[in-house]
Design a protein around this motif. Sequence first.
Motif, PDB file in Angstrom:
ATOM      1  N   MET A 188      81.895 -14.158  17.969  1.00  0.00           N
ATOM      2  CA  MET A 188      82.123 -12.913  17.236  1.00  0.00           C
ATOM      3  C   MET A 188      83.228 -13.082  16.194  1.00  0.00           C
ATOM      4  O   MET A 188      83.106 -12.618  15.057  1.00  0.00           O
ATOM      5  CB  MET A 188      82.483 -11.780  18.197  1.00  0.00           C
ATOM      6  CG  MET A 188      81.354 -11.383  19.130  1.00  0.00           C
ATOM      7  SD  MET A 188      81.893 -10.192  20.389  1.00  0.00           S
ATOM      8  CE  MET A 188      82.000  -8.699  19.390  1.00  0.00           C
ATOM      9  N   VAL A 189      84.298 -13.755  16.587  1.00  0.00           N
ATOM     10  CA  VAL A 189      85.417 -13.979  15.661  1.00  0.00           C
ATOM     11  C   VAL A 189      84.961 -14.848  14.490  1.00  0.00           C
ATOM     12  O   VAL A 189      85.260 -14.540  13.326  1.00  0.00           O
ATOM     13  CB  VAL A 189      86.618 -14.602  16.398  1.00  0.00           C
ATOM     14  CG1 VAL A 189      87.699 -15.018  15.417  1.00  0.00           C
ATOM     15  CG2 VAL A 189      87.167 -13.627  17.434  1.00  0.00           C
ATOM     16  N   SER A 190      84.212 -15.888  14.780  1.00  0.00           N
ATOM     17  CA  SER A 190      83.707 -16.763  13.722  1.00  0.00           C
ATOM     18  C   SER A 190      82.799 -15.996  12.764  1.00  0.00           C
ATOM     19  O   SER A 190      82.879 -16.174  11.543  1.00  0.00           O
ATOM     20  CB  SER A 190      82.943 -17.941  14.317  1.00  0.00           C
ATOM     21  OG  SER A 190      83.815 -18.778  15.026  1.00  0.00           O
ATOM     22  N   ALA A 191      81.938 -15.156  13.314  1.00  0.00           N
ATOM     23  CA  ALA A 191      81.051 -14.350  12.473  1.00  0.00           C
ATOM     24  C   ALA A 191      81.858 -13.408  11.585  1.00  0.00           C
ATOM     25  O   ALA A 191      81.526 -13.217  10.407  1.00  0.00           O
ATOM     26  CB  ALA A 191      80.075 -13.558  13.337  1.00  0.00           C
ATOM     27  N   ALA A 192      82.920 -12.828  12.132  1.00  0.00           N
ATOM     28  CA  ALA A 192      83.768 -11.929  11.356  1.00  0.00           C
ATOM     29  C   ALA A 192      84.458 -12.665  10.217  1.00  0.00           C
ATOM     30  O   ALA A 192      84.493 -12.177   9.080  1.00  0.00           O
ATOM     31  CB  ALA A 192      84.803 -11.270  12.263  1.00  0.00           C
ATOM     32  N   VAL A 193      84.985 -13.839  10.505  1.00  0.00           N
ATOM     33  CA  VAL A 193      85.671 -14.637   9.479  1.00  0.00           C
ATOM     34  C   VAL A 193      84.691 -15.041   8.382  1.00  0.00           C
ATOM     35  O   VAL A 193      84.976 -14.899   7.187  1.00  0.00           O
ATOM     36  CB  VAL A 193      86.342 -15.873  10.113  1.00  0.00           C
ATOM     37  CG1 VAL A 193      86.825 -16.840   9.044  1.00  0.00           C
ATOM     38  CG2 VAL A 193      87.485 -15.440  11.020  1.00  0.00           C
ATOM     39  N   ASP A 194      83.509 -15.535   8.785  1.00  0.00           N
ATOM     40  CA  ASP A 194      82.504 -15.946   7.802  1.00  0.00           C
ATOM     41  C   ASP A 194      82.085 -14.777   6.915  1.00  0.00           C
ATOM     42  O   ASP A 194      81.976 -14.921   5.697  1.00  0.00           O
ATOM     43  CB  ASP A 194      81.269 -16.539   8.493  1.00  0.00           C
ATOM     44  CG  ASP A 194      81.548 -17.875   9.161  1.00  0.00           C
ATOM     45  OD1 ASP A 194      82.603 -18.488   8.867  1.00  0.00           O
ATOM     46  OD2 ASP A 194      80.712 -18.294   9.992  1.00  0.00           O
ATOM     47  N   LYS A 195      81.850 -13.633   7.525  1.00  0.00           N
ATOM     48  CA  LYS A 195      81.415 -12.461   6.765  1.00  0.00           C
ATOM     49  C   LYS A 195      82.515 -11.980   5.836  1.00  0.00           C
ATOM     50  O   LYS A 195      82.252 -11.610   4.688  1.00  0.00           O
ATOM     51  CB  LYS A 195      80.978 -11.344   7.719  1.00  0.00           C
ATOM     52  CG  LYS A 195      80.190 -10.260   7.056  1.00  0.00           C
ATOM     53  CD  LYS A 195      78.894 -10.833   6.516  1.00  0.00           C
ATOM     54  CE  LYS A 195      77.907  -9.765   6.144  1.00  0.00           C
ATOM     55  NZ  LYS A 195      76.665 -10.311   5.645  1.00  0.00           N
TER      56      LYS A 195
ATOM     57  N   GLY B  83      84.327  -9.926   1.615  1.00  0.00           N
ATOM     58  CA  GLY B  83      85.674  -9.368   1.499  1.00  0.00           C
ATOM     59  C   GLY B  83      86.114  -8.723   2.798  1.00  0.00           C
ATOM     60  O   GLY B  83      85.320  -8.137   3.525  1.00  0.00           O
ATOM     61  N   ALA B  84      87.397  -8.851   3.047  1.00  0.00           N
ATOM     62  CA  ALA B  84      87.957  -8.366   4.311  1.00  0.00           C
ATOM     63  C   ALA B  84      87.932  -6.851   4.428  1.00  0.00           C
ATOM     64  O   ALA B  84      88.111  -6.312   5.511  1.00  0.00           O
ATOM     65  CB  ALA B  84      89.385  -8.881   4.478  1.00  0.00           C
ATOM     66  N   GLY B  85      87.717  -6.140   3.342  1.00  0.00           N
ATOM     67  CA  GLY B  85      87.721  -4.678   3.388  1.00  0.00           C
ATOM     68  C   GLY B  85      86.405  -4.061   3.805  1.00  0.00           C
ATOM     69  O   GLY B  85      86.337  -2.856   4.031  1.00  0.00           O
TER      70      GLY B  85
ATOM     71  N   GLY C 150      80.374  -4.231   7.410  1.00  0.00           N
ATOM     72  CA  GLY C 150      79.692  -5.517   7.345  1.00  0.00           C
ATOM     73  C   GLY C 150      80.230  -6.511   8.357  1.00  0.00           C
ATOM     74  O   GLY C 150      79.472  -7.248   8.993  1.00  0.00           O
ATOM     75  N   ILE C 151      81.541  -6.516   8.516  1.00  0.00           N
ATOM     76  CA  ILE C 151      82.163  -7.424   9.485  1.00  0.00           C
ATOM     77  C   ILE C 151      81.773  -7.036  10.904  1.00  0.00           C
ATOM     78  O   ILE C 151      81.421  -7.885  11.725  1.00  0.00           O
ATOM     79  CB  ILE C 151      83.692  -7.446   9.292  1.00  0.00           C
ATOM     80  CG1 ILE C 151      84.026  -8.089   7.947  1.00  0.00           C
ATOM     81  CG2 ILE C 151      84.380  -8.170  10.446  1.00  0.00           C
ATOM     82  CD1 ILE C 151      85.461  -7.933   7.510  1.00  0.00           C
ATOM     83  N   TYR C 152      81.815  -5.749  11.196  1.00  0.00           N
ATOM     84  CA  TYR C 152      81.423  -5.253  12.519  1.00  0.00           C
ATOM     85  C   TYR C 152      79.975  -5.639  12.824  1.00  0.00           C
ATOM     86  O   TYR C 152      79.674  -6.144  13.910  1.00  0.00           O
ATOM     87  CB  TYR C 152      81.601  -3.740  12.555  1.00  0.00           C
ATOM     88  CG  TYR C 152      81.119  -3.077  13.816  1.00  0.00           C
ATOM     89  CD1 TYR C 152      81.898  -3.064  14.964  1.00  0.00           C
ATOM     90  CD2 TYR C 152      79.876  -2.454  13.872  1.00  0.00           C
ATOM     91  CE1 TYR C 152      81.466  -2.452  16.121  1.00  0.00           C
ATOM     92  CE2 TYR C 152      79.435  -1.842  15.026  1.00  0.00           C
ATOM     93  CZ  TYR C 152      80.227  -1.840  16.141  1.00  0.00           C
ATOM     94  OH  TYR C 152      79.784  -1.242  17.283  1.00  0.00           O
ATOM     95  N   ARG C 153      79.094  -5.435  11.856  1.00  0.00           N
ATOM     96  CA  ARG C 153      77.685  -5.773  12.065  1.00  0.00           C
ATOM     97  C   ARG C 153      77.509  -7.271  12.298  1.00  0.00           C
ATOM     98  O   ARG C 153      76.694  -7.687  13.123  1.00  0.00           O
ATOM     99  CB  ARG C 153      76.844  -5.317  10.876  1.00  0.00           C
ATOM    100  CG  ARG C 153      76.656  -3.829  10.851  1.00  0.00           C
ATOM    101  CD  ARG C 153      75.793  -3.393   9.689  1.00  0.00           C
ATOM    102  NE  ARG C 153      75.564  -1.967   9.749  1.00  0.00           N
ATOM    103  CZ  ARG C 153      75.297  -1.231   8.695  1.00  0.00           C
ATOM    104  NH1 ARG C 153      75.205  -1.783   7.494  1.00  0.00           N
ATOM    105  NH2 ARG C 153      75.100   0.070   8.832  1.00  0.00           N
ATOM    106  N   ALA C 154      78.268  -8.072  11.586  1.00  0.00           N
ATOM    107  CA  ALA C 154      78.192  -9.522  11.786  1.00  0.00           C
ATOM    108  C   ALA C 154      78.639  -9.895  13.197  1.00  0.00           C
ATOM    109  O   ALA C 154      78.045 -10.759  13.846  1.00  0.00           O
ATOM    110  CB  ALA C 154      79.050 -10.243  10.748  1.00  0.00           C
ATOM    111  N   MET C 155      79.690  -9.239  13.674  1.00  0.00           N
ATOM    112  CA  MET C 155      80.194  -9.532  15.016  1.00  0.00           C
ATOM    113  C   MET C 155      79.172  -9.132  16.080  1.00  0.00           C
ATOM    114  O   MET C 155      78.907  -9.897  17.008  1.00  0.00           O
ATOM    115  CB  MET C 155      81.521  -8.807  15.244  1.00  0.00           C
ATOM    116  CG  MET C 155      82.643  -9.347  14.373  1.00  0.00           C
ATOM    117  SD  MET C 155      84.169  -8.409  14.545  1.00  0.00           S
ATOM    118  CE  MET C 155      84.737  -9.027  16.134  1.00  0.00           C
TER     119      MET C 155
END
Length: 81
Positions: A51-58, A63-65, A69-74
């Motif tokens: 999950m962390v890796s997916a968040a970093v990649d996304k 963009g970190a904001g 998108g980050i949540y969905r990737a996780m």
Amino acid sequence: MKPTLERAARAICRFEGHPENIQFEGRAMWQSYLPQARAVLQAIEEPDMAMVSAAVDKAKQIGAGDFVGIYRAMIGAVIEG
């Protein structure tokens, strides 16, 4: 009632083959699945490395904001294994 918890309980209810809104013990059937939904959400509350890796990649891609998108990737990392 939190909308996400309700959506999870309704999904479990449908998965078990039950109509969500039929009455069961004086309330909608989906409500009887709240403990299971809560247990699943608690189990994934602490992110694993996938999950962390997916968040970093996304975050690098979009963009970190973009929290959605980050949540969905996780969550996608959990579902896809």
